[in-house]
Design a protein around this motif. Structure first.
Motif, PDB file in Angstrom:
ATOM      1  N   GLN A 160      73.963 -30.988  23.863  1.00 40.33           N
ATOM      2  CA  GLN A 160      74.696 -32.265  23.781  1.00 40.33           C
ATOM      3  C   GLN A 160      75.932 -32.044  22.919  1.00 40.33           C
ATOM      4  O   GLN A 160      75.862 -32.008  21.695  1.00 40.33           O
ATOM      5  CB  GLN A 160      73.809 -33.363  23.188  1.00 40.33           C
ATOM      6  CG  GLN A 160      74.503 -34.725  23.151  1.00 40.33           C
ATOM      7  CD  GLN A 160      73.590 -35.818  22.627  1.00 40.33           C
ATOM      8  OE1 GLN A 160      72.524 -36.054  23.177  1.00 40.33           O
ATOM      9  NE2 GLN A 160      73.999 -36.497  21.562  1.00 40.33           N
ATOM     10  N   TRP A 161      77.066 -31.904  23.588  1.00 34.21           N
ATOM     11  CA  TRP A 161      78.298 -31.541  22.891  1.00 34.21           C
ATOM     12  C   TRP A 161      79.475 -32.181  23.595  1.00 34.21           C
ATOM     13  O   TRP A 161      79.441 -32.364  24.820  1.00 34.21           O
ATOM     14  CB  TRP A 161      78.451 -30.017  22.892  1.00 34.21           C
ATOM     15  CG  TRP A 161      79.634 -29.519  22.141  1.00 34.21           C
ATOM     16  CD1 TRP A 161      79.706 -29.218  20.811  1.00 34.21           C
ATOM     17  CD2 TRP A 161      80.946 -29.274  22.664  1.00 34.21           C
ATOM     18  NE1 TRP A 161      80.975 -28.799  20.489  1.00 34.21           N
ATOM     19  CE2 TRP A 161      81.759 -28.831  21.613  1.00 34.21           C
ATOM     20  CE3 TRP A 161      81.525 -29.419  23.952  1.00 34.21           C
ATOM     21  CZ2 TRP A 161      83.104 -28.506  21.771  1.00 34.21           C
ATOM     22  CZ3 TRP A 161      82.864 -29.103  24.117  1.00 34.21           C
ATOM     23  CH2 TRP A 161      83.635 -28.642  23.036  1.00 34.21           C
ATOM     24  N   ASP A 163      79.921 -33.653  19.414  1.00 37.11           N
ATOM     25  CA  ASP A 163      79.559 -34.845  18.656  1.00 37.11           C
ATOM     26  C   ASP A 163      80.757 -35.781  18.604  1.00 37.11           C
ATOM     27  O   ASP A 163      81.900 -35.336  18.415  1.00 37.11           O
ATOM     28  CB  ASP A 163      79.166 -34.475  17.220  1.00 37.11           C
ATOM     29  CG  ASP A 163      77.870 -33.683  17.147  1.00 37.11           C
ATOM     30  OD1 ASP A 163      77.058 -33.815  18.075  1.00 37.11           O
ATOM     31  OD2 ASP A 163      77.673 -32.966  16.154  1.00 37.11           O
ATOM     32  N   PRO A 164      80.523 -37.075  18.758  1.00 37.14           N
ATOM     33  CA  PRO A 164      81.640 -38.010  18.611  1.00 37.14           C
ATOM     34  C   PRO A 164      82.068 -38.088  17.151  1.00 37.14           C
ATOM     35  O   PRO A 164      81.304 -37.735  16.241  1.00 37.14           O
ATOM     36  CB  PRO A 164      81.036 -39.343  19.079  1.00 37.14           C
ATOM     37  CG  PRO A 164      79.574 -39.201  18.788  1.00 37.14           C
ATOM     38  CD  PRO A 164      79.241 -37.756  19.021  1.00 37.14           C
ATOM     39  N   ASP A 165      83.282 -38.531  16.910  1.00 34.97           N
ATOM     40  CA  ASP A 165      83.719 -38.739  15.529  1.00 34.97           C
ATOM     41  C   ASP A 165      82.875 -39.819  14.861  1.00 34.97           C
ATOM     42  O   ASP A 165      82.570 -39.741  13.673  1.00 34.97           O
ATOM     43  CB  ASP A 165      85.193 -39.153  15.495  1.00 34.97           C
ATOM     44  CG  ASP A 165      86.107 -38.027  15.949  1.00 34.97           C
ATOM     45  OD1 ASP A 165      85.734 -36.851  15.758  1.00 34.97           O
ATOM     46  OD2 ASP A 165      87.180 -38.322  16.507  1.00 34.97           O
ATOM     47  N   PHE A 167      79.358 -42.240  15.722  1.00 32.14           N
ATOM     48  CA  PHE A 167      78.235 -42.574  16.587  1.00 32.14           C
ATOM     49  C   PHE A 167      77.982 -44.079  16.475  1.00 32.14           C
ATOM     50  O   PHE A 167      77.746 -44.599  15.391  1.00 32.14           O
ATOM     51  CB  PHE A 167      77.006 -41.779  16.163  1.00 32.14           C
ATOM     52  CG  PHE A 167      75.703 -42.261  16.755  1.00 32.14           C
ATOM     53  CD1 PHE A 167      75.606 -42.626  18.093  1.00 32.14           C
ATOM     54  CD2 PHE A 167      74.564 -42.347  15.968  1.00 32.14           C
ATOM     55  CE1 PHE A 167      74.401 -43.066  18.630  1.00 32.14           C
ATOM     56  CE2 PHE A 167      73.353 -42.776  16.493  1.00 32.14           C
ATOM     57  CZ  PHE A 167      73.277 -43.145  17.832  1.00 32.14           C
ATOM     58  N   GLN A 175      77.413 -48.399  13.186  1.00 28.85           N
ATOM     59  CA  GLN A 175      78.189 -47.168  13.186  1.00 28.85           C
ATOM     60  C   GLN A 175      77.590 -46.150  12.222  1.00 28.85           C
ATOM     61  O   GLN A 175      77.209 -46.482  11.097  1.00 28.85           O
ATOM     62  CB  GLN A 175      79.639 -47.463  12.803  1.00 28.85           C
ATOM     63  CG  GLN A 175      80.342 -48.382  13.787  1.00 28.85           C
ATOM     64  CD  GLN A 175      81.791 -48.656  13.411  1.00 28.85           C
ATOM     65  OE1 GLN A 175      82.249 -48.273  12.330  1.00 28.85           O
ATOM     66  NE2 GLN A 175      82.523 -49.303  14.296  1.00 28.85           N
ATOM     67  N   GLY A 178      79.017 -38.981  13.300  1.00 33.94           N
ATOM     68  CA  GLY A 178      78.936 -38.543  14.691  1.00 33.94           C
ATOM     69  C   GLY A 178      77.735 -37.699  15.050  1.00 33.94           C
ATOM     70  O   GLY A 178      77.155 -37.860  16.135  1.00 33.94           O
ATOM     71  N   HIS A 179      77.310 -36.781  14.148  1.00 31.65           N
ATOM     72  CA  HIS A 179      76.214 -35.889  14.533  1.00 31.65           C
ATOM     73  C   HIS A 179      74.880 -36.614  14.661  1.00 31.65           C
ATOM     74  O   HIS A 179      73.935 -36.075  15.235  1.00 31.65           O
ATOM     75  CB  HIS A 179      76.082 -34.713  13.562  1.00 31.65           C
ATOM     76  CG  HIS A 179      75.670 -35.100  12.168  1.00 31.65           C
ATOM     77  ND1 HIS A 179      76.510 -34.974  11.083  1.00 31.65           N
ATOM     78  CD2 HIS A 179      74.515 -35.607  11.680  1.00 31.65           C
ATOM     79  CE1 HIS A 179      75.892 -35.381  10.000  1.00 31.65           C
ATOM     80  NE2 HIS A 179      74.685 -35.783  10.325  1.00 31.65           N
ATOM     81  N   SER A 181      74.265 -38.750  16.644  1.00 37.06           N
ATOM     82  CA  SER A 181      74.032 -38.955  18.076  1.00 37.06           C
ATOM     83  C   SER A 181      73.000 -37.960  18.606  1.00 37.06           C
ATOM     84  O   SER A 181      72.402 -38.201  19.660  1.00 37.06           O
ATOM     85  CB  SER A 181      75.336 -38.806  18.866  1.00 37.06           C
ATOM     86  OG  SER A 181      75.838 -37.480  18.784  1.00 37.06           O
ATOM     87  N   TRP A 195      73.726 -40.421  26.640  1.00 40.49           N
ATOM     88  CA  TRP A 195      73.715 -38.976  26.465  1.00 40.49           C
ATOM     89  C   TRP A 195      72.280 -38.487  26.411  1.00 40.49           C
ATOM     90  O   TRP A 195      71.330 -39.269  26.476  1.00 40.49           O
ATOM     91  CB  TRP A 195      74.485 -38.586  25.207  1.00 40.49           C
ATOM     92  CG  TRP A 195      74.181 -39.472  24.033  1.00 40.49           C
ATOM     93  CD1 TRP A 195      73.027 -39.539  23.309  1.00 40.49           C
ATOM     94  CD2 TRP A 195      75.050 -40.455  23.490  1.00 40.49           C
ATOM     95  NE1 TRP A 195      73.110 -40.486  22.337  1.00 40.49           N
ATOM     96  CE2 TRP A 195      74.354 -41.070  22.411  1.00 40.49           C
ATOM     97  CE3 TRP A 195      76.357 -40.881  23.772  1.00 40.49           C
ATOM     98  CZ2 TRP A 195      74.919 -42.076  21.632  1.00 40.49           C
ATOM     99  CZ3 TRP A 195      76.914 -41.884  22.989  1.00 40.49           C
ATOM    100  CH2 TRP A 195      76.206 -42.469  21.943  1.00 40.49           C
TER     101      TRP A 195
END
Length: 392
Positions: A160-161, A163-165, A167, A175, A178-179, A181, A195
């Motif tokens: 899963q790549w 990571d969003p800035d 999540f 909020q 990001g990791h 997620s 995802w």
């Protein structure tokens, strides 16, 4: 340059390339081996074995797919979902779940066990953390050896790549970094079009929705305040509180465990979201794992399996507001917190939750037999309750 010098340089270059190739082959073999699934042997009580992908079809055959074991009695009754491996380096929960699969029989009701809830997280470790890739257990009477993988808290970034800035939890909109997620215990109740980890959560939430109870097994650092504890929301607090009393009054064990209320402003947690989005009564439990902490020393067998660490013994003796615990939230001496004890605590906690539910709902019990006893697991060790490895 003399001919002899050129020959020497060529020999050095060949030796360098040979060494580099050997290292690359060895590293590649280790990398590939991380996807080798350890055997979990279906015991005599398993009535059905399937994959989570059979429930959440988008996962089937992919990195998020994971084994699901059902143990169902002949008579209908209450049911429980037992989760291990939500955070794969918290190994006691995965092993406790495995011991249920390999030993327990259900006379009335149903147990569903997912030993490796975040299976992707079992396929990697962070190199700078020096985590072991696996641990081994010798079986008694020369019956062989069983091995189990040690993974990481989050799903493998390969699966899963990127990571969003930021999540953003679904459906609350909370909020987080990001990791998170890739943290299964921040993704509940999940979503079927999300995802990878969100879809794993969605599949598990569907099982939880069909279960009277859900028990999610975790471990925490001895310096973390929520350790050796039950965490439950308001609706499951009576169940968890009654189970706490049963553990404390057990004549053969007398297991002290604290109670924590599930936070209302932190979302994605199993005990919060399963209770809010399904009818199950969800409880999370934490045992003390010194191999996860910041005070720890070398990640040897003595620490990972034996649970012993001189740094934690010293931390327990430091001055603090609690002279009994020092700078920690659990007692810590030269005996440490062995894996046998932590697995036995999880098993006893699950049994206490089942017994508490039966007290509250005698008309619809969950009745089990051949359940591993706390004292027996501590004294005989985990290997005594594992089935022989399957023949190749």
């Amino acid at each position: 340059m003399a001919l002899s010098d050129k020959i020497r340089e060529k020999k050095q270059a060949v030796a360098f390339l040979a060494g580099a190739s050997a290292i690359a082959i060895a590293a590649g073999a280790i990398f590939v081996s991380m996807w080798q699934a350890e055997p979990i042997v279906a015991g005599p009580g398993v009535t059905r074995q399937l994959m989570l992908g059979n429930i959440e079809r988008s996962l089937y055959g992919g990195p998020g797919d994971t084994p699901v074991f059902e143990l169902e009695g002949e008579k209908p009754g209450a049911s429980i979902l037992v989760l291990g491996g939500t955070h794969p380096q918290e190994i006691a929960g995965m092993i406790a779940a495995t011991l249920i699969v390999e030993n327990v029989k259900v006379k009335q009701g149903k147990i569903t066990v997912v030993p490796q809830a975040n299976r992707s997280g079992f396929t990697w470790t962070e190199p700078m953390e020096a985590y072991r890739h696996h641990i081994d257990f010798k079986l008694p009477d020369g019956k062989g050896t069983r091995w189990f993988r040690v993974g990481m808290r989050l799903a493998n970034p390969v699966d899963q790549w990127p990571d969003p800035d930021l999540f953003v939890h679904y459906p609350t909109g909370e909020q987080m970094v990001g990791h998170e997620s890739r943290n299964l215990n921040r993704n509940h109740p999940g979503r079927e079009d999300g995802w990878l980890v969100a879809r794993v959560s969605h599949g598990l939430t569907q099982i939880a929705a069909q279960s009277s109870m859900t028990f999610d097994q975790h471990e925490a650092q001895p310096e973390y305040s929520v350790v050796n504890a039950f965490v439950a929301p308001e609706r499951a607090y009576e169940l968890a509180g009654l189970a706490q009393g049963k553990l404390a009054s057990n004549r053969s064990a007398r297991i002290p465990i604290t109670m924590q209320k599930s936070p209302v402003n932190l979302h994605g947690l199993s005990h919060r979201e399963f209770n809010d989005f399904t009818d199950t009564l969800a409880v999370l439990a934490e045992t003390a794992n010194p191999a996860m902490g910041r005070f720890r020393g070398k990640l040897s067998d003595e620490l990972v399996v034996g649970g012993k660490d001189a740094n934690y013994v010293a931390a327990a003796k430091l001055k603090s507001d609690n002279p009994t615990l020092g700078r920690l939230f659990v007692r810590f001496d030269e005996n440490g917190w062995p894996l046998d004890v932590r697995v036995a605590r999880h098993l006893a906690s699950i049994q206490a939750i089942i017994n508490a539910y039966n007290d509250l709902h005698p008309e619809n019990p969950l009745v089990v037999e051949n359940y591993p006893d706390y004292r027996a697991v501590v004294e005989k060790g985990i290997g005594a309750f594992l089935q022989p490895p399957p023949k190749r």
